[in-house]
Every structure is written in structure tokens, then in C-alpha cells.
Scaffold this motif. Sequence first.
Motif, PDB file in Angstrom:
ATOM      1  N   GLN A 104      66.166  49.100 101.548  1.00 54.63           N
ATOM      2  CA  GLN A 104      66.303  50.088 102.619  1.00 54.63           C
ATOM      3  C   GLN A 104      65.378  51.282 102.380  1.00 54.63           C
ATOM      4  O   GLN A 104      64.691  51.754 103.288  1.00 54.63           O
ATOM      5  CB  GLN A 104      67.751  50.574 102.721  1.00 54.63           C
ATOM      6  N   LEU A 105      65.355  51.770 101.131  1.00 52.30           N
ATOM      7  CA  LEU A 105      64.530  52.934 100.806  1.00 52.30           C
ATOM      8  C   LEU A 105      63.035  52.627 100.872  1.00 52.30           C
ATOM      9  O   LEU A 105      62.241  53.466 101.301  1.00 52.30           O
ATOM     10  CB  LEU A 105      64.909  53.478  99.430  1.00 52.30           C
ATOM     11  N   VAL A 106      62.643  51.424 100.463  1.00 54.16           N
ATOM     12  CA  VAL A 106      61.228  51.042 100.524  1.00 54.16           C
ATOM     13  C   VAL A 106      60.749  51.039 101.970  1.00 54.16           C
ATOM     14  O   VAL A 106      59.676  51.540 102.285  1.00 54.16           O
ATOM     15  CB  VAL A 106      60.988  49.670  99.863  1.00 54.16           C
ATOM     16  N   ARG A 107      61.566  50.496 102.855  1.00 53.46           N
ATOM     17  CA  ARG A 107      61.194  50.475 104.278  1.00 53.46           C
ATOM     18  C   ARG A 107      61.091  51.884 104.860  1.00 53.46           C
ATOM     19  O   ARG A 107      60.221  52.172 105.673  1.00 53.46           O
ATOM     20  CB  ARG A 107      62.213  49.663 105.067  1.00 53.46           C
ATOM     21  N   GLU A 108      61.971  52.748 104.417  1.00 53.10           N
ATOM     22  CA  GLU A 108      62.026  54.113 104.948  1.00 53.10           C
ATOM     23  C   GLU A 108      60.946  55.018 104.357  1.00 53.10           C
ATOM     24  O   GLU A 108      60.296  55.784 105.076  1.00 53.10           O
ATOM     25  CB  GLU A 108      63.408  54.701 104.654  1.00 53.10           C
ATOM     26  N   LEU A 109      60.729  54.934 103.037  1.00 50.08           N
ATOM     27  CA  LEU A 109      59.871  55.886 102.341  1.00 50.08           C
ATOM     28  C   LEU A 109      58.475  55.367 102.004  1.00 50.08           C
ATOM     29  O   LEU A 109      57.595  56.162 101.687  1.00 50.08           O
ATOM     30  CB  LEU A 109      60.555  56.350 101.051  1.00 50.08           C
ATOM     31  N   THR A 110      58.281  54.070 102.024  1.00 45.53           N
ATOM     32  CA  THR A 110      57.012  53.414 101.664  1.00 45.53           C
ATOM     33  C   THR A 110      56.358  54.004 100.406  1.00 45.53           C
ATOM     34  O   THR A 110      55.264  54.574 100.472  1.00 45.53           O
ATOM     35  CB  THR A 110      56.014  53.420 102.846  1.00 45.53           C
ATOM     36  N   PRO A 111      57.034  53.885  99.259  1.00 45.22           N
ATOM     37  CA  PRO A 111      56.444  54.390  98.014  1.00 45.22           C
ATOM     38  C   PRO A 111      55.201  53.583  97.640  1.00 45.22           C
ATOM     39  O   PRO A 111      55.023  52.446  98.092  1.00 45.22           O
ATOM     40  CB  PRO A 111      57.558  54.190  96.994  1.00 45.22           C
ATOM     41  N   ASP A 112      54.344  54.162  96.805  1.00 46.11           N
ATOM     42  CA  ASP A 112      53.156  53.459  96.329  1.00 46.11           C
ATOM     43  C   ASP A 112      53.516  52.418  95.275  1.00 46.11           C
ATOM     44  O   ASP A 112      52.883  51.364  95.201  1.00 46.11           O
ATOM     45  CB  ASP A 112      52.165  54.467  95.724  1.00 46.11           C
ATOM     46  N   VAL A 113      54.517  52.747  94.441  1.00 46.78           N
ATOM     47  CA  VAL A 113      54.910  51.876  93.334  1.00 46.78           C
ATOM     48  C   VAL A 113      56.424  51.842  93.245  1.00 46.78           C
ATOM     49  O   VAL A 113      57.088  52.864  93.433  1.00 46.78           O
ATOM     50  CB  VAL A 113      54.354  52.411  91.985  1.00 46.78           C
ATOM     51  N   VAL A 114      56.972  50.658  92.946  1.00 43.44           N
ATOM     52  CA  VAL A 114      58.404  50.518  92.685  1.00 43.44           C
ATOM     53  C   VAL A 114      58.557  49.998  91.257  1.00 43.44           C
ATOM     54  O   VAL A 114      58.003  48.952  90.904  1.00 43.44           O
ATOM     55  CB  VAL A 114      59.084  49.540  93.675  1.00 43.44           C
ATOM     56  N   LEU A 140      49.512  62.719  94.874  1.00 45.29           N
ATOM     57  CA  LEU A 140      50.407  62.198  93.854  1.00 45.29           C
ATOM     58  C   LEU A 140      50.803  60.757  94.135  1.00 45.29           C
ATOM     59  O   LEU A 140      51.011  60.369  95.284  1.00 45.29           O
ATOM     60  CB  LEU A 140      51.672  63.054  93.768  1.00 45.29           C
ATOM     61  N   LEU A 141      50.919  59.994  93.085  1.00 43.85           N
ATOM     62  CA  LEU A 141      51.412  58.637  93.181  1.00 43.85           C
ATOM     63  C   LEU A 141      52.906  58.704  93.466  1.00 43.85           C
ATOM     64  O   LEU A 141      53.660  59.345  92.736  1.00 43.85           O
ATOM     65  CB  LEU A 141      51.155  57.909  91.856  1.00 43.85           C
ATOM     66  N   ARG A 142      53.349  58.071  94.539  1.00 45.10           N
ATOM     67  CA  ARG A 142      54.754  58.127  94.958  1.00 45.10           C
ATOM     68  C   ARG A 142      55.486  56.918  94.377  1.00 45.10           C
ATOM     69  O   ARG A 142      55.190  55.788  94.737  1.00 45.10           O
ATOM     70  CB  ARG A 142      54.819  58.147  96.483  1.00 45.10           C
ATOM     71  N   VAL A 143      56.442  57.172  93.486  1.00 52.31           N
ATOM     72  CA  VAL A 143      57.124  56.121  92.738  1.00 52.31           C
ATOM     73  C   VAL A 143      58.611  56.107  93.060  1.00 52.31           C
ATOM     74  O   VAL A 143      59.241  57.154  93.196  1.00 52.31           O
ATOM     75  CB  VAL A 143      56.923  56.325  91.216  1.00 52.31           C
ATOM     76  N   MET A 144      59.164  54.897  93.177  1.00 59.91           N
ATOM     77  CA  MET A 144      60.605  54.728  93.352  1.00 59.91           C
ATOM     78  C   MET A 144      61.144  53.955  92.148  1.00 59.91           C
ATOM     79  O   MET A 144      60.521  52.992  91.693  1.00 59.91           O
ATOM     80  CB  MET A 144      60.903  53.943  94.630  1.00 59.91           C
ATOM     81  N   VAL A 162      59.943  59.579  94.321  1.00 64.72           N
ATOM     82  CA  VAL A 162      60.389  59.823  95.699  1.00 64.72           C
ATOM     83  C   VAL A 162      61.810  59.357  95.949  1.00 64.72           C
ATOM     84  O   VAL A 162      62.463  59.833  96.881  1.00 64.72           O
ATOM     85  CB  VAL A 162      59.457  59.183  96.748  1.00 64.72           C
ATOM     86  N   ALA A 163      62.303  58.414  95.120  1.00 63.35           N
ATOM     87  CA  ALA A 163      63.659  57.905  95.335  1.00 63.35           C
ATOM     88  C   ALA A 163      64.122  57.119  94.127  1.00 63.35           C
ATOM     89  O   ALA A 163      63.326  56.678  93.305  1.00 63.35           O
ATOM     90  CB  ALA A 163      63.706  57.016  96.571  1.00 63.35           C
ATOM     91  N   GLU A 164      65.438  56.945  94.072  1.00 65.68           N
ATOM     92  CA  GLU A 164      66.079  56.088  93.077  1.00 65.68           C
ATOM     93  C   GLU A 164      67.101  55.220  93.799  1.00 65.68           C
ATOM     94  O   GLU A 164      67.687  55.655  94.791  1.00 65.68           O
ATOM     95  CB  GLU A 164      66.807  56.925  92.029  1.00 65.68           C
ATOM     96  N   ALA A 165      67.306  54.025  93.277  1.00 70.20           N
ATOM     97  CA  ALA A 165      68.295  53.124  93.868  1.00 70.20           C
ATOM     98  C   ALA A 165      69.030  52.383  92.756  1.00 70.20           C
ATOM     99  O   ALA A 165      68.423  52.008  91.754  1.00 70.20           O
ATOM    100  CB  ALA A 165      67.624  52.127  94.806  1.00 70.20           C
TER     101      ALA A 165
END
Length: 74
Positions: free
Chosen positions: A56-66, A17-21, A45-48
Motif C-alpha cells: 500500500q505504501l509503495v503505491r502511495e509514496l513510490t520510494p526509490d528503494v525498499v 535525497l534517495l527516498r527509502v522505505m 519516507v516510510a516504515e511498514a
Amino acid sequence: MATEAAGPTTERVASDLLRVMLVDDHDLFRTGLRNLLEEQGVHIVAEAPDGTTALQLVRELTPDVVVMDLNMPG
């Protein structure tokens, strides 16, 4: 005895799955966008609510797309 050839499956394993924030300061917009994307099979994977939290979340979760609102605080 004839066997059926294995065809492509419509189910995807979690690792495919494509992991999106999502990042937006408007809760209602984020919720609506999340619902639309999840209906299409996108894995959120996350919302901000702001840029600082997003970093902070990008560094922690490394989503494919923001998907990010560019005009918001922080």
C-alpha cells in the motif's frame, strides 16, 4: 578582484535525497536500521511491519528503494 569558484556542497536538497522505505516485522530492528541510515543522510519516507502494508505504501509514496525482510508475515 578574485572570486572563489563555487565548489560542491555537502548539503543536499530534499529532491536529491534517495527516498527509502523500510519493511520488517520487528519494530526494534526497523528502528535501529532507520537510525543508522538517517545518521548517514538517507531519507526514510516510510516504515511498514508487513508485506500488505508495504504494498500500500509503495503505491502511495513510490520510494526509490525498499529495504525489506523477505521472511515475515503478509
